[in-house]
Design an enzyme around this catalytic site. Structure first.
Site, PDB file in Angstrom:
ATOM      1  N   ASP A   1       5.202   2.209  -3.647  1.00  0.00           N
ATOM      2  CA  ASP A   1       4.437   2.219  -4.894  1.00  0.00           C
ATOM      3  C   ASP A   1       4.440   0.831  -5.523  1.00  0.00           C
ATOM      4  O   ASP A   1       5.494   0.306  -5.892  1.00  0.00           O
ATOM      5  CB  ASP A   1       5.060   3.234  -5.852  1.00  0.00           C
ATOM      6  CG  ASP A   1       4.259   3.413  -7.135  1.00  0.00           C
ATOM      7  OD1 ASP A   1       3.317   2.633  -7.368  1.00  0.00           O
ATOM      8  OD2 ASP A   1       4.571   4.348  -7.891  1.00  0.00           O
TER       9      ASP A   1
ATOM     10  N   GLU B   1       0.851  -1.186   0.000  1.00  0.00           N
ATOM     11  CA  GLU B   1       0.000   0.000   0.000  1.00  0.00           C
ATOM     12  C   GLU B   1       0.886   1.235   0.000  1.00  0.00           C
ATOM     13  O   GLU B   1       1.841   1.322   0.777  1.00  0.00           O
ATOM     14  CB  GLU B   1      -0.921  -0.006   1.222  1.00  0.00           C
ATOM     15  CG  GLU B   1      -1.761   1.248   1.393  1.00  0.00           C
ATOM     16  CD  GLU B   1      -2.655   1.547   0.191  1.00  0.00           C
ATOM     17  OE1 GLU B   1      -2.647   2.704  -0.277  1.00  0.00           O
ATOM     18  OE2 GLU B   1      -3.346   0.615  -0.286  1.00  0.00           O
TER      19      GLU B   1
ATOM     20  N   TYR C   1     -14.169  -2.262   0.399  1.00  0.00           N
ATOM     21  CA  TYR C   1     -14.879  -1.733  -0.762  1.00  0.00           C
ATOM     22  C   TYR C   1     -15.916  -2.733  -1.260  1.00  0.00           C
ATOM     23  O   TYR C   1     -17.035  -2.366  -1.629  1.00  0.00           O
ATOM     24  CB  TYR C   1     -13.905  -1.413  -1.895  1.00  0.00           C
ATOM     25  CG  TYR C   1     -13.188  -0.098  -1.755  1.00  0.00           C
ATOM     26  CD1 TYR C   1     -13.889   1.107  -1.807  1.00  0.00           C
ATOM     27  CD2 TYR C   1     -11.808  -0.041  -1.598  1.00  0.00           C
ATOM     28  CE1 TYR C   1     -13.240   2.322  -1.694  1.00  0.00           C
ATOM     29  CE2 TYR C   1     -11.138   1.170  -1.481  1.00  0.00           C
ATOM     30  CZ  TYR C   1     -11.864   2.352  -1.528  1.00  0.00           C
ATOM     31  OH  TYR C   1     -11.216   3.551  -1.411  1.00  0.00           O
TER      32      TYR C   1
ATOM     33  N   THR D   1     -13.217  -7.438   0.636  1.00  0.00           N
ATOM     34  CA  THR D   1     -12.531  -6.217   1.046  1.00  0.00           C
ATOM     35  C   THR D   1     -13.561  -5.233   1.598  1.00  0.00           C
ATOM     36  O   THR D   1     -14.771  -5.437   1.476  1.00  0.00           O
ATOM     37  CB  THR D   1     -11.802  -5.568  -0.140  1.00  0.00           C
ATOM     38  OG1 THR D   1     -12.771  -4.935  -0.986  1.00  0.00           O
ATOM     39  CG2 THR D   1     -11.010  -6.591  -0.948  1.00  0.00           C
TER      40      THR D   1
ATOM     41  N   ASP E   1      -7.944   1.219  -8.782  1.00  0.00           N
ATOM     42  CA  ASP E   1      -8.421   2.454  -9.401  1.00  0.00           C
ATOM     43  C   ASP E   1      -8.714   2.190 -10.878  1.00  0.00           C
ATOM     44  O   ASP E   1      -7.851   1.720 -11.613  1.00  0.00           O
ATOM     45  CB  ASP E   1      -7.354   3.542  -9.261  1.00  0.00           C
ATOM     46  CG  ASP E   1      -7.864   4.934  -9.614  1.00  0.00           C
ATOM     47  OD1 ASP E   1      -8.747   5.037 -10.500  1.00  0.00           O
ATOM     48  OD2 ASP E   1      -7.396   5.906  -9.018  1.00  0.00           O
TER      49      ASP E   1
END
Length: 213
Positions: free
Chosen positions: A96, A69, A193, A191, A118
């Site tokens: 990253d 993360e 989300y 998760t 994303d």
């Protein structure tokens, strides 16, 4: 959504090298040294608040897990879970995830998870999508032969892009679901989300594939 800055994050990360690193390149080819036992390594690129990676580590003590993360204010949430759980098969990277070949040696990873990445919906940002062929090349390098890549999303556009990307790359599909929560998949750790989107009635898409060469 703007992330709230957590001033304590850097200090907590620095104070717990047994659970997290900000310099993952130092361990390239030697990640087994960070775990209690040498076991197949699974990584999650973009671990968010960490529910998935923590629960996977609990459910599969026979495997080692690394959560990656970028945001310190987010990865600290995973670290705090690990400070309580102290799982011997879980380690974290704050860096990253677009630099995976700098972090892992060839064939060092057994499985990669991409959860609710994303979508980068604009066409000019396609190369930033974690299922773009530029990323697939990296995954192929670090994965062991027949190592699996699992992808979940609620974004139909990203899912369709990913199916095409995997297919054009010559990957073999192992599982594909257009509605994961109403499928026959037996194990599915959600998760944060995923729970939210599912409660809103969004279908969850799943794709599992492996490289053929």
């Amino acid at each position: 959504m703007r992330l709230r800055n957590k001033p304590r994050a850097a200090g907590e990360i620095a104070a717990n090298p047994q659970y997290i690193t900000t310099t993952p390149a130092e361990f390239k080819g030697h990640w087994q040294s960070k775990f209690a036992s040498a076991q197949p390594i699974s990584i999650e690129v973009g671990s968010g608040k960490g529910r998935f990676i923590v629960e996977m580590a609990k459910a599969h003590p026979e495997r080692n897990f690394i959560g990656i993360e970028l945001q310190p204010s987010v990865v600290i949430m995973i670290l705090e879970k690990q400070l309580v759980a102290q799982l011997p098969n879980l380690y974290l990277i704050q860096a990253d995830g677009g630099e995976l070949t700098d972090f892992f040696a060839a064939n060092e990873v057994a499985q990669i998870y991409l959860n609710f990445s994303d979508p980068w919906p604009k066409n000019r940002h396609a190369k930033r999508r974690l299922t773009h062929q530029l990323f697939l090349t990296m995954y192929q390098t670090i994965l062991q032969p027949n190592g699996a890549l699992q992808f979940k999303t609620d974004n139909r556009g990203l899912f369709e892009f990913s199916v095409i990307s995997f297919n054009q790359f010559g990957m073999q599909f192992d599982e594909l679901s257009l509605d994961l929560h109403h499928s026959e998949v037996t194990e599915n750790i959600e998760t944060e989300y995923e729970q939210r989107f599912s409660q809103l009635g969004h279908p969850i898409y799943l794709l599992v594939a492996h490289f053929t060469h």
